[in-house]
Scaffold this motif. Structure first.
Motif, PDB file in Angstrom:
ATOM      1  N   ARG A  65       0.674  -1.353   0.103  1.00 58.10           N
ATOM      2  CA  ARG A  65      -0.020   0.001  -0.123  1.00 58.10           C
ATOM      3  C   ARG A  65       0.842   1.292  -0.053  1.00 58.10           C
ATOM      4  NH1 ARG A  65      -4.290  -0.439   4.478  1.00 58.10           N
ATOM      5  NH2 ARG A  65      -2.272  -0.769   5.737  1.00 58.10           N
ATOM      6  N   CYS A  66       2.146   1.266   0.255  1.00 61.20           N
ATOM      7  CA  CYS A  66       2.890   2.292   0.177  1.00 61.20           C
ATOM      8  C   CYS A  66       3.115   2.780  -1.214  1.00 61.20           C
ATOM      9  CB  CYS A  66       4.457   1.992   0.923  1.00 61.20           C
ATOM     10  SG  CYS A  66       5.453   3.313   1.071  1.00 61.20           S
ATOM     11  N   PRO A  67       3.011   4.080  -1.543  1.00 57.90           N
ATOM     12  CA  PRO A  67       3.248   4.635  -2.873  1.00 57.90           C
ATOM     13  C   PRO A  67       4.779   4.564  -3.212  1.00 57.90           C
ATOM     14  CG  PRO A  67       2.125   6.195  -1.779  1.00 57.90           C
ATOM     15  CD  PRO A  67       2.361   5.132  -0.546  1.00 57.90           C
ATOM     16  N   PRO A  68       5.114   4.789  -4.293  1.00 55.99           N
ATOM     17  CA  PRO A  68       6.507   4.681  -4.978  1.00 55.99           C
ATOM     18  C   PRO A  68       7.160   5.905  -4.037  1.00 55.99           C
ATOM     19  CG  PRO A  68       5.179   5.134  -6.879  1.00 55.99           C
ATOM     20  CD  PRO A  68       4.136   4.542  -5.587  1.00 55.99           C
ATOM     21  N   ILE A  69       8.348   5.844  -4.037  1.00 54.73           N
ATOM     22  CA  ILE A  69       8.943   7.037  -2.928  1.00 54.73           C
ATOM     23  C   ILE A  69      10.391   7.534  -3.984  1.00 54.73           C
ATOM     24  CG2 ILE A  69      10.536   7.372  -1.110  1.00 54.73           C
ATOM     25  CD1 ILE A  69       9.071   5.128   0.384  1.00 54.73           C
ATOM     26  N   LEU A  70      10.376   8.556  -4.247  1.00 51.08           N
ATOM     27  CA  LEU A  70      11.499   9.649  -4.819  1.00 51.08           C
ATOM     28  C   LEU A  70      12.212  10.117  -3.810  1.00 51.08           C
ATOM     29  CD1 LEU A  70      11.246  11.393  -7.986  1.00 51.08           C
ATOM     30  CD2 LEU A  70      12.293  12.431  -6.244  1.00 51.08           C
ATOM     31  N   SER A 127      18.436  10.286 -11.418  1.00 55.34           N
ATOM     32  CA  SER A 127      18.277  11.331 -12.140  1.00 55.34           C
ATOM     33  C   SER A 127      19.071  12.292 -11.625  1.00 55.34           C
ATOM     34  CB  SER A 127      16.832  11.691 -12.220  1.00 55.34           C
ATOM     35  OG  SER A 127      15.889  10.748 -12.979  1.00 55.34           O
ATOM     36  N   ILE A 128      19.453  13.265 -12.473  1.00 55.90           N
ATOM     37  CA  ILE A 128      20.163  14.511 -11.944  1.00 55.90           C
ATOM     38  C   ILE A 128      19.449  15.949 -12.261  1.00 55.90           C
ATOM     39  CG2 ILE A 128      22.162  16.029 -12.262  1.00 55.90           C
ATOM     40  CD1 ILE A 128      22.745  13.439 -10.862  1.00 55.90           C
ATOM     41  N   ILE A 129      18.824  16.596 -11.179  1.00 54.45           N
ATOM     42  CA  ILE A 129      17.926  17.838 -11.286  1.00 54.45           C
ATOM     43  C   ILE A 129      18.838  18.766 -10.523  1.00 54.45           C
ATOM     44  CG2 ILE A 129      15.835  18.797 -10.849  1.00 54.45           C
ATOM     45  CD1 ILE A 129      14.517  16.072 -10.958  1.00 54.45           C
ATOM     46  N   PRO A 130      19.064  19.829 -10.889  1.00 53.52           N
ATOM     47  CA  PRO A 130      20.124  21.052 -10.343  1.00 53.52           C
ATOM     48  C   PRO A 130      19.085  21.478  -8.987  1.00 53.52           C
ATOM     49  CG  PRO A 130      20.630  21.252 -12.616  1.00 53.52           C
ATOM     50  CD  PRO A 130      19.605  19.993 -12.538  1.00 53.52           C
ATOM     51  N   ASP A 131      19.602  21.606  -7.976  1.00 56.83           N
ATOM     52  CA  ASP A 131      18.805  21.824  -6.767  1.00 56.83           C
ATOM     53  C   ASP A 131      18.068  23.185  -6.810  1.00 56.83           C
ATOM     54  OD1 ASP A 131      17.858  21.301  -4.167  1.00 56.83           O
ATOM     55  OD2 ASP A 131      19.703  22.490  -3.375  1.00 56.83           O
ATOM     56  N   PRO A 132      16.742  23.109  -6.803  1.00 57.59           N
ATOM     57  CA  PRO A 132      16.003  24.429  -6.984  1.00 57.59           C
ATOM     58  C   PRO A 132      16.016  25.303  -5.892  1.00 57.59           C
ATOM     59  CG  PRO A 132      14.446  22.727  -6.412  1.00 57.59           C
ATOM     60  CD  PRO A 132      15.914  21.791  -6.711  1.00 57.59           C
ATOM     61  N   ALA A 133      17.162  25.927  -5.822  1.00 59.96           N
ATOM     62  CA  ALA A 133      17.516  26.655  -4.620  1.00 59.96           C
ATOM     63  C   ALA A 133      16.891  28.205  -4.354  1.00 59.96           C
ATOM     64  CB  ALA A 133      19.059  27.185  -4.453  1.00 59.96           C
ATOM     65  N   TYR A 318      11.255  17.506 -12.188  1.00 62.89           N
ATOM     66  CA  TYR A 318      10.763  16.508 -10.944  1.00 62.89           C
ATOM     67  C   TYR A 318       9.186  15.958 -11.402  1.00 62.89           C
ATOM     68  CZ  TYR A 318      13.865  17.470  -7.162  1.00 62.89           C
ATOM     69  OH  TYR A 318      14.911  17.169  -6.362  1.00 62.89           O
ATOM     70  N   LEU A 319       8.457  16.945 -11.958  1.00 61.99           N
ATOM     71  CA  LEU A 319       7.199  16.474 -12.479  1.00 61.99           C
ATOM     72  C   LEU A 319       7.248  15.280 -13.262  1.00 61.99           C
ATOM     73  CD1 LEU A 319       4.082  16.585 -12.543  1.00 61.99           C
ATOM     74  CD2 LEU A 319       4.207  18.153 -14.171  1.00 61.99           C
ATOM     75  N   ALA A 320       8.467  15.267 -14.340  1.00 56.83           N
ATOM     76  CA  ALA A 320       8.385  13.969 -15.021  1.00 56.83           C
ATOM     77  C   ALA A 320       8.907  12.905 -14.525  1.00 56.83           C
ATOM     78  CB  ALA A 320       9.412  14.543 -16.203  1.00 56.83           C
ATOM     79  N   ARG A 321       9.835  12.986 -13.462  1.00 59.76           N
ATOM     80  CA  ARG A 321      10.230  11.746 -12.598  1.00 59.76           C
ATOM     81  C   ARG A 321       9.064  11.174 -11.911  1.00 59.76           C
ATOM     82  NH1 ARG A 321      13.601  12.953 -15.654  1.00 59.76           N
ATOM     83  NH2 ARG A 321      12.516  11.256 -16.505  1.00 59.76           N
ATOM     84  N   PHE A 322       8.142  12.217 -11.417  1.00 59.72           N
ATOM     85  CA  PHE A 322       7.205  11.733 -10.527  1.00 59.72           C
ATOM     86  C   PHE A 322       6.318  10.865 -11.423  1.00 59.72           C
ATOM     87  CE2 PHE A 322       7.690  14.944  -7.111  1.00 59.72           C
ATOM     88  CZ  PHE A 322       8.146  13.924  -6.028  1.00 59.72           C
ATOM     89  N   GLN A 323       5.826  11.474 -12.787  1.00 57.88           N
ATOM     90  CA  GLN A 323       5.163  10.696 -13.355  1.00 57.88           C
ATOM     91  C   GLN A 323       5.763   9.337 -14.039  1.00 57.88           C
ATOM     92  OE1 GLN A 323       4.617  13.809 -16.450  1.00 57.88           O
ATOM     93  NE2 GLN A 323       2.675  14.753 -15.625  1.00 57.88           N
ATOM     94  N   SER A 324       6.873   9.337 -14.156  1.00 59.36           N
ATOM     95  CA  SER A 324       7.695   8.090 -14.586  1.00 59.36           C
ATOM     96  C   SER A 324       7.344   7.051 -13.672  1.00 59.36           C
ATOM     97  CB  SER A 324       9.029   8.498 -15.131  1.00 59.36           C
ATOM     98  OG  SER A 324       9.747   7.392 -15.400  1.00 59.36           O
TER      99      SER A 324
END
Length: 340
Positions: A65-70, A127-133, A318-324
């Motif tokens: 029941r645990c959703p996938p975790i990013l 995945s590499i996503i530059p930190d949204p500082a 990030y949205l693309a990774r969540f959707q994936s």
């Protein structure tokens, strides 16, 4: 920090019968399963590797029941600051992450190799996503903020540091480096709060620099204060991709920093946008402060680097990774029994 969180989002904050800061992790583990069952999220985001123990607990408590975790890897994984036995245990713990984390986010390109080495099972799930500082507007405000002329106020350089007053940040190194390397009229301002404040203010007294070091504490948006200063200092023993360095780049400040992360060289334009010294190297740190008056920053290159680390750049990735991970994970909502 509740007043600083973004508006117009739906926050689910469980009622707290007492102050829970001292048991923060245990409180999250206790409260989160009920929220997951009730809210039925498509995915969970673990905002830093300090909280991956919570992710493991969710997998154990909720099972299918645990959703996938990013999970974002927010700190250095080598941890050379640890004593050998603790470091060995820490690296064994990291290897387990490949079992219960579905996808990993690194905050700068060199982190991909670091994650693969520490968590071999994570390969092909990174995945590499530059930190949204910062957001784009903040970057441009910092870049265009008026800058007082160097030495205009006191005749000395104005150094600044930002961070929690905690062991990881090694503010003691910054103070000792300033005491040894700064000129008599130079000043240092350190924004932040934490458990080491009393020790650090006492150290200032011992070093004879208490009259030249200012402690404003935690303030909202300390980045907006950076254009008031001449040189930015970072003395941490370990970091992930320190957002404060991105803020200093946006403000166009010369930077003196430790090599506290595998990403520091890439973050600072392969060293062209900062004077980097080895972690814990007091001689090198104080020498850099002594020579800080000669530092000049390429403001155009600093701006271009800072603009890589914006919310606008990261949000789509990030949205693309969540959707994936949602597409490739079991339909978690179907795993909830109707009675839940």
């Amino acid at each position: 920090m509740r007043e600083e969180i973004a508006a117009h989002l739906a926050y689910d904050v469980p009622r707290q019968p007492f102050s829970t800061g001292w048991i923060e992790t245990l409180w999250m583990i206790a409260m989160l399963p009920r929220a997951i069952v009730r809210l039925r999220p498509d995915a969970l985001f673990c905002a830093g590797n300090s909280y991956t123990i919570v992710a493991l607990a969710m997998k154990l408590l909720l099972g299918r029941r645990c959703p996938p975790i990013l999970a974002k890897i927010s700190n250095d994984l080598e941890r050379r600051d640890m004593v050998a036995p603790i470091r060995w245990l820490y690296h064994r713990w990291l290897r387990l992450h490949g079992i219960f984390i579905d996808h990993f986010i690194g905050m700068e390109e060199p982190m991909a190799g670091e994650i693969e080495a520490a968590i071999p099972a994570a390969i092909r799930r990174i995945s590499i996503i530059p930190d949204p500082a910062l957001d784009e507007a903040q970057v441009m405000r910092l870049h265009h903020a008026p800058r007082p002329a160097r030495k205009a106020r006191t005749g000395g350089l104005r150094f600044v540091g930002v961070g929690r007053l905690a062991t990881q940040k090694n503010v003691a190194l910054m103070l000792r480096g300033f005491a040894r390397g700064a000129a008599a009229l130079d000043s240092l301002t350190i924004y932040g709060e934490g458990p080491e404040r009393a020790m650090l203010t006492a150290l200032c007294q011992d070093l004879g620099i208490a009259d030249r070091v200012t402690w404003p504490g935690h303030v909202p948006d300390p980045a907006s204060r950076l254009p008031e200063f001449d040189v930015f200092l970072l003395s941490s023993d370990y970091e992930g991709v320190p957002a404060v360095v991105v803020e200093a780049l946006a403000a166009g400040l010369p930077i003196i920093a430790t090599r506290c992360s595998v990403s520091m060289t890439a973050l600072t334009g392969h060293g062209a946008l900062a004077h980097l010294v080895d972690t814990g190297d007091l001689d090198a740190f104080s020498a850099a402060i002594r020579d800080a008056g000669r530092l000049r920053q390429d403001r155009a290159a600093s701006l271009a680097q800072a603009r890589r680390f914006t919310v606008e750049q990261a949000s789509h990735a990030y949205l693309a990774r969540f959707q994936s991970i949602r597409r490739h994970a079991p339909a978690c909502r179907n795993n909830f029994a109707p009675s839940d």
